[in-house]
Design an enzyme around this catalytic site. Structure first.
Site, PDB file in Angstrom:
ATOM      1  N   GLU A 136      25.482  10.609 -67.041  1.00 52.65           N
ATOM      2  CA  GLU A 136      26.140   9.848 -65.966  1.00 52.65           C
ATOM      3  C   GLU A 136      26.372   8.416 -66.464  1.00 52.65           C
ATOM      4  OE1 GLU A 136      23.236   8.641 -63.099  1.00 52.65           O
ATOM      5  OE2 GLU A 136      24.704   8.409 -61.477  1.00 52.65           O
TER       6      GLU A 136
ATOM      7  N   ASN B  48      31.541   6.994 -58.686  1.00 52.32           N
ATOM      8  CA  ASN B  48      30.698   7.399 -59.806  1.00 52.32           C
ATOM      9  C   ASN B  48      31.210   8.778 -60.208  1.00 52.32           C
ATOM     10  OD1 ASN B  48      28.687   8.179 -61.557  1.00 52.32           O
ATOM     11  ND2 ASN B  48      27.007   7.389 -60.298  1.00 52.32           N
TER      12      ASN B  48
ATOM     13  N   LYS C 282      30.799  11.642 -57.508  1.00 51.21           N
ATOM     14  CA  LYS C 282      29.429  11.846 -57.020  1.00 51.21           C
ATOM     15  C   LYS C 282      29.348  11.758 -55.494  1.00 51.21           C
ATOM     16  CE  LYS C 282      24.725  10.115 -57.925  1.00 51.21           C
ATOM     17  NZ  LYS C 282      23.971   9.098 -58.745  1.00 51.21           N
TER      18      LYS C 282
ATOM     19  N   GLU D 105      23.762   2.030 -55.731  1.00 50.78           N
ATOM     20  CA  GLU D 105      24.922   2.933 -55.787  1.00 50.78           C
ATOM     21  C   GLU D 105      25.661   2.970 -54.457  1.00 50.78           C
ATOM     22  OE1 GLU D 105      22.774   6.303 -58.405  1.00 50.78           O
ATOM     23  OE2 GLU D 105      24.924   6.576 -58.129  1.00 50.78           O
TER      24      GLU D 105
ATOM     25  N   CYS E 217      23.734  13.430 -61.380  1.00 51.94           N
ATOM     26  CA  CYS E 217      22.434  12.854 -61.124  1.00 51.94           C
ATOM     27  C   CYS E 217      21.755  13.299 -59.832  1.00 51.94           C
ATOM     28  CB  CYS E 217      22.509  11.330 -61.203  1.00 51.94           C
ATOM     29  SG  CYS E 217      20.903  10.637 -61.567  1.00 51.94           S
TER      30      CYS E 217
ATOM     31  N   ASN F 190      20.909   9.237 -64.742  1.00 49.39           N
ATOM     32  CA  ASN F 190      20.116   8.056 -65.068  1.00 49.39           C
ATOM     33  C   ASN F 190      18.966   8.056 -64.070  1.00 49.39           C
ATOM     34  OD1 ASN F 190      21.768   5.735 -66.852  1.00 49.39           O
ATOM     35  ND2 ASN F 190      23.086   7.222 -65.855  1.00 49.39           N
TER      36      ASN F 190
HETATM   37  N1  ING Z   1      19.179   8.379 -60.067  1.00 51.47           N
HETATM   38  C1  ING Z   1      18.028   8.978 -59.515  1.00 51.47           C
HETATM   39  C2  ING Z   1      18.082  10.493 -59.416  1.00 51.47           C
HETATM   40  O1  ING Z   1      18.364  11.098 -58.409  1.00 51.47           O
HETATM   41  C3  ING Z   1      16.260   8.919 -57.870  1.00 51.47           C
HETATM   42  C4  ING Z   1      17.618   8.367 -58.210  1.00 51.47           C
HETATM   43  C5  ING Z   1      15.174   8.732 -58.753  1.00 51.47           C
HETATM   44  C6  ING Z   1      16.081   9.650 -56.715  1.00 51.47           C
HETATM   45  C7  ING Z   1      13.917   9.275 -58.419  1.00 51.47           C
HETATM   46  C8  ING Z   1      14.830  10.189 -56.380  1.00 51.47           C
HETATM   47  C9  ING Z   1      13.760  10.010 -57.241  1.00 51.47           C
HETATM   48  O2  ING Z   1      17.746  11.078 -60.454  1.00 51.47           O
HETATM   49  C10 ING Z   1      20.496   8.526 -59.761  1.00 51.47           C
HETATM   50  N2  ING Z   1      21.364   7.806 -60.494  1.00 51.47           N
HETATM   51  O3  ING Z   1      20.888   9.248 -58.869  1.00 51.47           O
END
Ligand code: ING
Length: 316
Positions: free
Chosen positions: A47, A110, A127, A146, A177, A202
């Site tokens: 991503e 995104n 996204k 985001e 993601c 990410n």
């Molecule tokens: N990053 C993370 C993901 O869903 C996140 C945000 C991290 C959500 C940890 C929940 C727990 O992998 C992105 N860019 O969506």
């Protein structure tokens, strides 16, 4: 003839904010060459693979934010990716920040694209599940803006038939993601018969709203892609932007998951690395024609009745 596609999960290590598009594209080209040397038909990048993960910062000035976006794809700096794809006869998935004027207004998404072996864009996805928050939240060690910088995607989850594999073409879909954490992502594509879901991510190790989950970051990463693959009889390829990027530790754990739910290839570093697997798309049928034969075993009317009785909001 079996329908095998050799896939390279092309994980990226950190991208510094100071890195230019040219420097990043040079890294991507090198990973494409490495993948080709191992016979890959298709390479999957993360991503937002052209820049650092900028939603970790709060920016006031729109021109600063827009410096992370692409106004055309391919553009001058990304054209070499398309040229190399054509020269090598290898497709790729690329995640990037898309700035576009649509319907008379500037829109920001995104986005990911799927490019075929001739270097043509054959599918685009924006996204839908945007995690994080829209306003600056100083309590966080880092931001996740985001919801501030992107609109929710408006292309659903398209599945395209593409000749990326040996034999007759396969059915490919994309996600990005946070989408991978939601069963609907895979099911919307599963209902279209998808045979391989491509996605980049990410993912910070630390999740400020739920630090108690931090130690389970890799487990949750694998869990959601393995279950999505098995429950929809599809391959899933998940590729990280990994490592300590601008002071934020991001998971690696890029994997290629079979329709059985088994992880068949994985990256083992937090840097630029390619994990490779020969994926037999016909293996999907072992699940789509039995355990997850939707026509025979799925009862959508039943679900609808229960959900409506509880007053849940049904997807449109
Ligand atoms: N990053 C993370 C993901 O869903 C996140 C945000 C991290 C959500 C940890 C929940 C727990 O992998 C992105 N860019 O969506």
């Amino acid at each position: 003839m079996s329908r095998i596609v050799t896939v390279g999960a092309a994980q990226l290590g950190p991208i510094a904010q100071t890195e230019t598009r040219h420097q990043v594209v040079t890294r991507l080209l090198s990973l494409m060459q490495r993948a080709k040397r191992h016979g890959c038909d298709l390479v999957v990048f993360p991503e937002l693979a052209l820049t650092t993960f900028f939603p970790r910062w709060y920016f006031e000035k729109q021109e600063e934010i827009d410096s992370f976006f692409e106004r055309s794809m391919p553009g001058r700096e990304t054209q070499p990716l398309f040229d190399l794809a054509r020269a090598l006869g290898m497709g790729f998935y690329l995640g990037y920040a898309e700035l576009v004027v649509e319907g008379g207004r500037t829109r920001r998404f995104n986005t990911s694209i799927l490019v075929n072996k001739s270097g043509e864009i054959i599918s685009k996805y924006r996204k839908i599940h945007l995690p994080g928050h829209a306003e600056h939240e100083p309590w966080r060690r880092f931001q996740h803006l985001e919801k501030r910088y992107f609109e929710v995607g408006n292309l659903s989850w398209p599945v395209v038939r593409a000749p990326l594999n040996e034999g007759s073409a396969g059915l490919y879909g994309m996600a990005i993601c946070n989408d991978r954490r939601w069963p609907e992502t895979y099911r919307v594509m599963g209902l279209q018969g998808v045979e391989m879901v491509l996605l980049g991510y990410n993912t910070p190790v630390h999740n400020p709203p739920a630090p108690e989950h931090d130690a389970l970051s890799n487990f949750h990463n694998e869990l959601v892609m393995q279950s999505g693959a098995y429950q929809n009889g599809t391959w899933v390829v998940g590729v990280a932007k990994a490592g300590c990027e601008e002071g934020v530790d991001q998971i690696g754990n890029s994997i290629i998951v079979a329709p059985s739910g088994e992880i068949v290839a994985a990256c083992s570093t937090l840097g630029d690395e390619v994990a490779i697997a020969r994926c037999d798309l016909d293996l999907c049928n072992s699940y789509k024609n039995t355990t997850f034969n939707f026509a025979r075993h799925r009862e959508p009317e039943h679900y609808r009745m229960i959900v409506e009785r509880k007053g849940a909001v049904l997807p449109k």
